[in-house]
Motif scaffolding. Sequence first.
Motif, PDB file in Angstrom:
ATOM      1  N   ASP A  24       0.814  -1.210   0.000  1.00 27.13           N
ATOM      2  CA  ASP A  24       0.000   0.000   0.000  1.00 27.13           C
ATOM      3  C   ASP A  24       0.849   1.263   0.000  1.00 27.13           C
ATOM      4  O   ASP A  24       0.619   2.188  -0.781  1.00 27.13           O
ATOM      5  CB  ASP A  24      -0.948  -0.009   1.206  1.00 27.13           C
ATOM      6  N   GLY A  36      -4.943   4.988   4.202  1.00 24.32           N
ATOM      7  CA  GLY A  36      -3.523   4.866   4.543  1.00 24.32           C
ATOM      8  C   GLY A  36      -3.272   4.847   6.039  1.00 24.32           C
ATOM      9  O   GLY A  36      -2.602   3.941   6.551  1.00 24.32           O
ATOM     10  N   THR A  53       0.944   3.645  -3.440  1.00 24.44           N
ATOM     11  CA  THR A  53       0.890   5.104  -3.271  1.00 24.44           C
ATOM     12  C   THR A  53       1.781   5.831  -4.277  1.00 24.44           C
ATOM     13  O   THR A  53       1.309   6.760  -4.944  1.00 24.44           O
ATOM     14  CB  THR A  53       1.229   5.490  -1.817  1.00 24.44           C
ATOM     15  N   THR A  56      -5.331   8.776   1.162  1.00 27.36           N
ATOM     16  CA  THR A  56      -4.407   9.570   1.968  1.00 27.36           C
ATOM     17  C   THR A  56      -4.995   9.921   3.331  1.00 27.36           C
ATOM     18  O   THR A  56      -4.325   9.805   4.359  1.00 27.36           O
ATOM     19  CB  THR A  56      -4.027  10.869   1.223  1.00 27.36           C
ATOM     20  N   ILE A  99      -7.228   8.947  -4.413  1.00 29.55           N
ATOM     21  CA  ILE A  99      -6.022   9.443  -3.749  1.00 29.55           C
ATOM     22  C   ILE A  99      -6.360  10.159  -2.443  1.00 29.55           C
ATOM     23  O   ILE A  99      -5.709   9.937  -1.420  1.00 29.55           O
ATOM     24  CB  ILE A  99      -5.195  10.338  -4.693  1.00 29.55           C
TER      25      ILE A  99
END
Length: 166
Positions: A57, A108, A62, A104, A100
């Motif tokens: 990840d 994440g 990323t 983020t 994204i």
Amino acid sequence: MTKLSASQQKLLKGFHMIFAGLWLSCVIVLGLLPIISAQITNGDEIYMYNLAYHFIDMLILTPAAILTFLTGLVYSIFTAWGFARHGWILYKWIVTLLIIVVGTVYLGPMVTDLLAISDAKRAAALQDPYYHRGHTIGLYAAIINSALLISAVFFSIYKPWKNLKK
């Protein structure tokens, strides 16, 4: 504004496709990885599973997503395609930015938390409600992100909603 030459566009397109393919591949792998976790009972195995998930990840997916975004940005600025001239490009921008940002801000940090829980609790992580919820959310996120990225690939090929400015 200066536009890219045909050979520069092809080179950029090649890198964009490589990064997008890597991003999609990682998302699919993260969606399939839970199949392995169903057989895990040992605390060290739980930690190693989460370490591998976290590695994929954070250190592969990323950067691939960011590089896909950046090559798409260059493509939009320095070619005639633009940002919103065509509906299919606009769709790809929305999908890219949505994945994204959610990754983020939410996914994440959750993956990092699950790694920390599995490191601290080992086998006891299997009884942790946050760990289970995060594991389930990660699976659903991988399925949804796979569907969105696959649709973006097919939209790039079939190009629906051509020329919105007509």
